[in-house]
Scaffold this motif. Structure first.
Motif, PDB file in Angstrom:
ATOM      1  N   ASP A 106      37.781  50.365  37.192  1.00 50.36           N
ATOM      2  CA  ASP A 106      38.222  49.341  38.149  1.00 50.36           C
ATOM      3  C   ASP A 106      37.167  49.144  39.239  1.00 50.36           C
ATOM      4  O   ASP A 106      36.827  48.011  39.594  1.00 50.36           O
ATOM      5  CB  ASP A 106      39.544  49.749  38.814  1.00 50.36           C
ATOM      6  N   MET A 107      36.678  50.258  39.777  1.00 49.99           N
ATOM      7  CA  MET A 107      35.718  50.172  40.869  1.00 49.99           C
ATOM      8  C   MET A 107      34.382  49.608  40.403  1.00 49.99           C
ATOM      9  O   MET A 107      33.737  48.829  41.111  1.00 49.99           O
ATOM     10  CB  MET A 107      35.534  51.548  41.509  1.00 49.99           C
ATOM     11  N   GLN A 108      33.962  49.992  39.202  1.00 49.16           N
ATOM     12  CA  GLN A 108      32.709  49.476  38.670  1.00 49.16           C
ATOM     13  C   GLN A 108      32.800  47.974  38.392  1.00 49.16           C
ATOM     14  O   GLN A 108      31.917  47.200  38.781  1.00 49.16           O
ATOM     15  CB  GLN A 108      32.336  50.248  37.403  1.00 49.16           C
ATOM     16  N   HIS A 109      33.870  47.549  37.737  1.00 47.76           N
ATOM     17  CA  HIS A 109      34.022  46.129  37.408  1.00 47.76           C
ATOM     18  C   HIS A 109      34.164  45.272  38.671  1.00 47.76           C
ATOM     19  O   HIS A 109      33.720  44.113  38.697  1.00 47.76           O
ATOM     20  CB  HIS A 109      35.240  45.927  36.507  1.00 47.76           C
ATOM     21  N   ALA A 110      34.760  45.828  39.698  1.00 41.96           N
ATOM     22  CA  ALA A 110      34.976  45.066  40.931  1.00 41.96           C
ATOM     23  C   ALA A 110      33.682  44.794  41.678  1.00 41.96           C
ATOM     24  O   ALA A 110      33.629  43.868  42.506  1.00 41.96           O
ATOM     25  CB  ALA A 110      35.950  45.809  41.847  1.00 41.96           C
ATOM     26  N   ARG A 111      32.642  45.562  41.435  1.00 39.79           N
ATOM     27  CA  ARG A 111      31.390  45.368  42.179  1.00 39.79           C
ATOM     28  C   ARG A 111      30.863  43.951  42.006  1.00 39.79           C
ATOM     29  O   ARG A 111      30.498  43.279  42.978  1.00 39.79           O
ATOM     30  CB  ARG A 111      30.351  46.398  41.740  1.00 39.79           C
ATOM     31  N   ALA A 112      30.804  43.475  40.777  1.00 38.04           N
ATOM     32  CA  ALA A 112      30.305  42.116  40.529  1.00 38.04           C
ATOM     33  C   ALA A 112      31.241  41.074  41.123  1.00 38.04           C
ATOM     34  O   ALA A 112      30.785  40.058  41.669  1.00 38.04           O
ATOM     35  CB  ALA A 112      30.131  41.896  39.027  1.00 38.04           C
ATOM     36  N   ARG A 113      32.539  41.329  41.031  1.00 38.30           N
ATOM     37  CA  ARG A 113      33.487  40.364  41.593  1.00 38.30           C
ATOM     38  C   ARG A 113      33.344  40.286  43.103  1.00 38.30           C
ATOM     39  O   ARG A 113      33.423  39.193  43.689  1.00 38.30           O
ATOM     40  CB  ARG A 113      34.918  40.758  41.224  1.00 38.30           C
ATOM     41  N   LEU A 114      33.137  41.411  43.751  1.00 40.37           N
ATOM     42  CA  LEU A 114      32.975  41.408  45.196  1.00 40.37           C
ATOM     43  C   LEU A 114      31.712  40.642  45.602  1.00 40.37           C
ATOM     44  O   LEU A 114      31.704  39.926  46.614  1.00 40.37           O
ATOM     45  CB  LEU A 114      32.918  42.845  45.720  1.00 40.37           C
ATOM     46  N   VAL A 115      30.665  40.784  44.833  1.00 37.16           N
ATOM     47  CA  VAL A 115      29.444  40.022  45.115  1.00 37.16           C
ATOM     48  C   VAL A 115      29.715  38.528  44.984  1.00 37.16           C
ATOM     49  O   VAL A 115      29.258  37.718  45.802  1.00 37.16           O
ATOM     50  CB  VAL A 115      28.303  40.457  44.179  1.00 37.16           C
ATOM     51  N   ASP A 116      30.477  38.128  43.968  1.00 36.87           N
ATOM     52  CA  ASP A 116      30.828  36.712  43.796  1.00 36.87           C
ATOM     53  C   ASP A 116      31.621  36.206  44.991  1.00 36.87           C
ATOM     54  O   ASP A 116      31.391  35.089  45.475  1.00 36.87           O
ATOM     55  CB  ASP A 116      31.632  36.520  42.514  1.00 36.87           C
ATOM     56  N   LEU A 117      32.546  37.019  45.487  1.00 36.79           N
ATOM     57  CA  LEU A 117      33.349  36.615  46.648  1.00 36.79           C
ATOM     58  C   LEU A 117      32.468  36.497  47.893  1.00 36.79           C
ATOM     59  O   LEU A 117      32.656  35.587  48.715  1.00 36.79           O
ATOM     60  CB  LEU A 117      34.468  37.628  46.892  1.00 36.79           C
ATOM     61  N   ALA A 118      31.501  37.401  48.029  1.00 36.29           N
ATOM     62  CA  ALA A 118      30.592  37.331  49.162  1.00 36.29           C
ATOM     63  C   ALA A 118      29.738  36.061  49.087  1.00 36.29           C
ATOM     64  O   ALA A 118      29.554  35.373  50.098  1.00 36.29           O
ATOM     65  CB  ALA A 118      29.703  38.565  49.188  1.00 36.29           C
ATOM     66  N   ARG A 119      29.233  35.756  47.919  1.00 32.18           N
ATOM     67  CA  ARG A 119      28.412  34.554  47.753  1.00 32.18           C
ATOM     68  C   ARG A 119      29.237  33.289  48.045  1.00 32.18           C
ATOM     69  O   ARG A 119      28.747  32.349  48.691  1.00 32.18           O
ATOM     70  CB  ARG A 119      27.866  34.495  46.340  1.00 32.18           C
ATOM     71  N   ALA A 120      30.469  33.285  47.565  1.00 31.26           N
ATOM     72  CA  ALA A 120      31.328  32.116  47.807  1.00 31.26           C
ATOM     73  C   ALA A 120      31.602  31.935  49.291  1.00 31.26           C
ATOM     74  O   ALA A 120      31.876  30.807  49.747  1.00 31.26           O
ATOM     75  CB  ALA A 120      32.648  32.273  47.044  1.00 31.26           C
ATOM     76  N   ALA A 121      31.502  33.016  50.047  1.00 29.29           N
ATOM     77  CA  ALA A 121      31.721  32.955  51.504  1.00 29.29           C
ATOM     78  C   ALA A 121      30.425  32.674  52.267  1.00 29.29           C
ATOM     79  O   ALA A 121      30.409  32.691  53.495  1.00 29.29           O
ATOM     80  CB  ALA A 121      32.339  34.264  51.998  1.00 29.29           C
ATOM     81  N   GLY A 122      29.343  32.451  51.535  1.00 27.04           N
ATOM     82  CA  GLY A 122      28.087  32.094  52.170  1.00 27.04           C
ATOM     83  C   GLY A 122      27.143  33.239  52.433  1.00 27.04           C
ATOM     84  O   GLY A 122      26.146  33.069  53.132  1.00 27.04           O
ATOM     85  N   VAL A 123      27.430  34.422  51.845  1.00 22.85           N
ATOM     86  CA  VAL A 123      26.564  35.580  52.051  1.00 22.85           C
ATOM     87  C   VAL A 123      25.449  35.558  51.008  1.00 22.85           C
ATOM     88  O   VAL A 123      25.729  35.430  49.807  1.00 22.85           O
ATOM     89  CB  VAL A 123      27.356  36.900  51.949  1.00 22.85           C
ATOM     90  N   SER A 124      24.237  35.719  51.435  1.00 17.15           N
ATOM     91  CA  SER A 124      23.116  35.812  50.506  1.00 17.15           C
ATOM     92  C   SER A 124      23.120  37.206  49.901  1.00 17.15           C
ATOM     93  O   SER A 124      22.889  38.199  50.588  1.00 17.15           O
ATOM     94  CB  SER A 124      21.800  35.570  51.240  1.00 17.15           C
ATOM     95  N   ALA A 125      23.440  37.258  48.616  1.00 21.51           N
ATOM     96  CA  ALA A 125      23.603  38.560  47.958  1.00 21.51           C
ATOM     97  C   ALA A 125      22.422  38.924  47.084  1.00 21.51           C
ATOM     98  O   ALA A 125      22.454  39.908  46.385  1.00 21.51           O
ATOM     99  CB  ALA A 125      24.888  38.543  47.132  1.00 21.51           C
TER     100      ALA A 125
END
Length: 276
Positions: free
Chosen positions: A257-276
């Protein structure tokens, strides 16, 4: 590092440390946390040869190791015998950190039983000061975590779960061996929320931000992102805008769960305007 490399996984007690390093290397995880309390990872099971091999494996794979003490061990303990045992417990973690190549140790302020708040806070602060002084001699770094609230009518409550309580500790301790671990989901449980905490705390002293989903003003849960109402995108945007360069630590569900969530969290950060 890219953002995904800065998002780690709290292995806790799930794997033997050597296996955790192998797992992290195979999954591209750069940061892991481990507890040293039970089983194959009990703090008294590491001889020199084992510790040397662990340090070599961490260096080979470029993995950053953190240790995480148990919040069940009451840092605010003041009773004879038990008080000395808590000191010994924390010193064992501090001794283990350089031996294992760990870069930090998450610690807590302890807990009280409603009628003894002042005594517990004083005992905990005095102990943290002693342990920070000891950590200075060992080259270890302690990170004080903000813990979760408990129900209002509970007898037992964690200390340093509010902004005011947390501040009372970190403002009293100024040392290169002492910094902060900010658990964002714990802040989400309180009226101030993540925004209030980030506005109030010295973010330059935060080394680690811990992550899990939960419900606003709810109770302690460590849910997989998407199962609660925590706005991870807004959290990344806020914290990164404050110049945070440390690492994040997933602490929920299974290793997968924690490993798979890493990519999803990056996607959420990018969608919020964070340069990832």
């Amino acid at each position: 590092m890219d953002l995904i490399e800065r998002i780690g996984v709290d292995v806790g007690r799930r794997l033997k440390l050597e296996d955790a390093i192998d797992w992290a290397a195979a999954n591209g995880v750069r940061y892991i946390d481990i507890q040293l309390d039970t089983g194959a990872n009990a703090v008294n099971t590491f001889d020199d040869a084992r510790a040397r091999a662990i340090r070599a494996a961490l260096e080979k794979h470029g993995i950053h190791l953190g240790l995480h003490t148990l919040s069940a061990v009451n840092v605010a303990e003041y009773s004879p015998f038990l008080s000395e045992a808590v000191d010994a417990y924390m010193k064992a973690y501090i001794d283990a950190a350089p031996r294992l190549g760990a870069e930090s140790i998450v610690v807590h302020a302890g807990y009280h039983f409603t009628a003894d708040v002042k005594m517990r806070m004083q005992a905990g602060l005095e102990r943290l000061k002693r342990m920070v002084a000891y950590a200075e001699t060992k080259g270890a770094l302690l990170l004080l975590e903000n813990l979760n609230k408990e129900p209002a009518d509970a007898e037992v409550h964690y200390l340093a779960h509010t902004i005011e309580e947390w501040r009372s500790y970190y403002e009293a301790i100024d040392s290169p061996a002492f910094a902060l671990s900010f658990t964002a989901n714990h802040a989400h449980l309180l009226p101030e929320g993540v925004e209030g905490f980030v506005a109030a705390i010295p973010m330059h002293r935060v080394v680690e931000v811990r992550l899990a989903d939960c419900f606003r003003n709810g109770h302690e849960q460590h849910l997989v992102p998407g199962e609660g109402d925590f706005d991870f995108g807004a959290m990344f945007r806020l914290i990164e805008s404050r110049g945070f360069k440390g690492h994040y630590m997933n602490a929920f569900g299974t290793l997968e769960d924690m490993q798979h969530a890493r990519a999803r969290l990056v996607d959420l950060a990018r969608a919020a305007g964070v340069s990832a």
